[in-house]
Design an enzyme around this catalytic site. Sequence first.
Site, PDB file in Angstrom:
ATOM      1  N   ARG A 165     -16.563 -12.059  12.152  1.00 35.43           N
ATOM      2  CA  ARG A 165     -16.448 -11.738  13.568  1.00 35.43           C
ATOM      3  C   ARG A 165     -16.830 -10.289  13.816  1.00 35.43           C
ATOM      4  NH1 ARG A 165     -14.252  -7.695  12.578  1.00 35.43           N
ATOM      5  NH2 ARG A 165     -12.054  -7.257  12.217  1.00 35.43           N
ATOM      6  N   ASP A 184      -3.923  -5.107  16.995  1.00 29.69           N
ATOM      7  CA  ASP A 184      -3.389  -6.472  16.842  1.00 29.69           C
ATOM      8  C   ASP A 184      -2.046  -6.447  16.126  1.00 29.69           C
ATOM      9  OD1 ASP A 184      -4.659  -5.776  14.430  1.00 29.69           O
ATOM     10  OD2 ASP A 184      -5.510  -7.773  14.086  1.00 29.69           O
ATOM     11  N   SER A 224     -15.243 -10.595   6.256  1.00 34.44           N
ATOM     12  CA  SER A 224     -15.597 -11.532   5.188  1.00 34.44           C
ATOM     13  C   SER A 224     -14.317 -12.132   4.606  1.00 34.44           C
ATOM     14  CB  SER A 224     -16.387 -10.830   4.098  1.00 34.44           C
ATOM     15  OG  SER A 224     -15.646  -9.756   3.573  1.00 34.44           O
ATOM     16  N   ASP A 275      -8.603 -11.466  13.022  1.00 36.92           N
ATOM     17  CA  ASP A 275      -9.774 -12.004  12.330  1.00 36.92           C
ATOM     18  C   ASP A 275      -9.653 -13.502  12.129  1.00 36.92           C
ATOM     19  OD1 ASP A 275     -10.016  -9.340  12.226  1.00 36.92           O
ATOM     20  OD2 ASP A 275      -9.867  -9.156  10.055  1.00 36.92           O
TER      21      ASP A 275
HETATM   22  P1  NG1 Z   1     -11.297  -5.848   9.146  1.00 39.47           P
HETATM   23  O1  NG1 Z   1     -10.969  -4.896   8.076  1.00 39.47           O
HETATM   24  O2  NG1 Z   1     -12.410  -5.433   9.942  1.00 39.47           O
HETATM   25  O3  NG1 Z   1     -11.415  -7.252   8.660  1.00 39.47           O
HETATM   26  C1  NG1 Z   1      -8.806  -5.280   9.984  1.00 39.47           C
HETATM   27  C2  NG1 Z   1      -7.685  -6.287  10.179  1.00 39.47           C
HETATM   28  C3  NG1 Z   1      -7.569  -6.729  11.643  1.00 39.47           C
HETATM   29  C4  NG1 Z   1      -7.492  -5.527  12.565  1.00 39.47           C
HETATM   30  C5  NG1 Z   1      -8.655  -4.575  12.254  1.00 39.47           C
HETATM   31  C6  NG1 Z   1      -8.607  -3.305  13.058  1.00 39.47           C
HETATM   32  C7  NG1 Z   1      -7.373  -7.694   8.201  1.00 39.47           C
HETATM   33  C8  NG1 Z   1      -7.649  -9.000   7.570  1.00 39.47           C
HETATM   34  N1  NG1 Z   1      -7.928  -7.469   9.380  1.00 39.47           N
HETATM   35  O4  NG1 Z   1     -10.041  -5.895  10.180  1.00 39.47           O
HETATM   36  O5  NG1 Z   1      -6.446  -7.567  11.790  1.00 39.47           O
HETATM   37  O6  NG1 Z   1      -6.256  -4.880  12.460  1.00 39.47           O
HETATM   38  O7  NG1 Z   1      -8.679  -4.199  10.873  1.00 39.47           O
HETATM   39  O8  NG1 Z   1      -8.670  -3.578  14.419  1.00 39.47           O
HETATM   40  O9  NG1 Z   1      -6.655  -6.874   7.654  1.00 39.47           O
END
Ligand code: NG1
Length: 498
Positions: A51, A60, A160, A208
């Site tokens: 995404r 979140d 991913s 995500d």
């Molecule tokens: P990324 O690292 O881009 O997958 C993470 C968190 C999200 C959100 C974003 C910042 C995980 C799986 N995902 O995303 O829930 O907090 O950082 O907005 O940790």
Amino acid sequence: MAGTPISTHSDLESVYGEGAAAVRDRYVALSKAHHARFGTKPEIFARAPGRVNLIGEHIDYEGYGVLPMAIHLDTIVGVSRGGADLTITNVEAHKYGDLTFSADPDQTVDVGKHNWGNYFLAAYKGVFETAAAKGLPRPDISGLNVTIQGTVPTGSGLSSSAAIVCAASVALMHVYGFDFTKEASLGEVSEFTARAERYVGVTSGGMDQAISMLGARGIAKLVEFDPVRAHDVPLPAGATFVICNSLAVSNKAESATGRYNLRVVECRLAAAVLAALLGERREAARAVRTLKQLEPVVAARYSGPKGSTAGAPLAAVHELLHPGTYSAAEVEEILDAPLASLFEGDASAALVLAAFRDFKLHDRAAHVYSEAARVPAFRDVCLGHGSADEKIAALGKLMDDSQASCRDLYECSCKELDQVVALAKANGAIGSRLTGAGWGGCTVSLVKDEDVDAFLRVLTEEYVRPLIAEGRLTEETLSDNIFASKPSSGAALLKLDL
Ligand code: NG1
């Protein structure tokens, strides 16, 4: 509650639309690799997308809504039953070697030994844990043979990790006959996948997994939490979002203690300290877990003569928290308790507290409250009445403000991200920002349709292609690292005869 079934297809067109022909080769290659390794074709395939988050970063886990869209890059999983263990292979065997785990759903994920298979294992545990919580009988557990292939670049902020956890969960629910969606909403499924991903050691929010499960072709989504639900946000005509990977790799699970999990801890401390300074009893203040939970307390103190409380949380931050850092001792004095007592049973937070004794509370809270307000503002622009040009300009401004806040207040940007954003803004982007957790990974830029080709050309030549010369990227993967994306569909089960 009526269930929302996982979408199940017997053809690739209904999932991928016009991109189906190009994707078919990947499924065929996965099926062949599975057959070569395990002597049988996969019984079932599942896929889940990465995404891009358009706005709403690092909020979140503080309970606030975010506004992502699913992209066309995804992870596909093929599964067959066999053997006694979980054997997990990847089509790109040279990058991701075979892994074997026991088939015991109660095993713990060894977060100290970080490897790509942990994400599959997290889904495996999550599926059985959810089934048990629903009182479903545990089926006979055979071994599983699993082959995975993904096109979402890792460590790039395009999720991913959620793509693999969600694709694996969808396949596993099918294999074990746990059709949770009969009585649960897809939102609940995305909640359990979010919980499951925490087994790999990141205290992540739920964005995500929610968008990976609930994404829809052509539509971005405002995702809200507790419970997870998604609302359609149609994007203005003439607007394209271009994703560009800075190629600074940010491996969230490995760097969690000093980055992502530290921010989660700082937000929790900011919420508790603010609560105390707003006059809550100490015990109640210590129980406040998120900045969102604090809103009613703030509202009670700050409501204006007309009852308006818009902007109140930010006003409280500026009035009550001091800039710079709070030492652990200062926080403990305000909260009248040792810090560790706030995080009992939270192993990730314990690692943070062991490594850090100074916390920035003002800046982190100021980011969260201002970013949280930009999300509904972005939605309102999309749903509003202005011309497409006016809407695009307003969205661009919100994205630029978000980037400034991520860079200066949340300190989750980095020099490469800042460089790509500056290049984007100098070459036609109406707005540009980091997307995902940051500290590396991707940017997302809002570009008018007619400018997209020129924009892609300049960024490719000036930023991305030089990385090929440095050996950090290949010509074949170039198009997965800079591309224009339309919103794509969410996770699906595929019964394919390949
Ligand atoms: P990324 O690292 O881009 O997958 C993470 C968190 C999200 C959100 C974003 C910042 C995980 C799986 N995902 O995303 O829930 O907090 O950082 O907005 O940790």
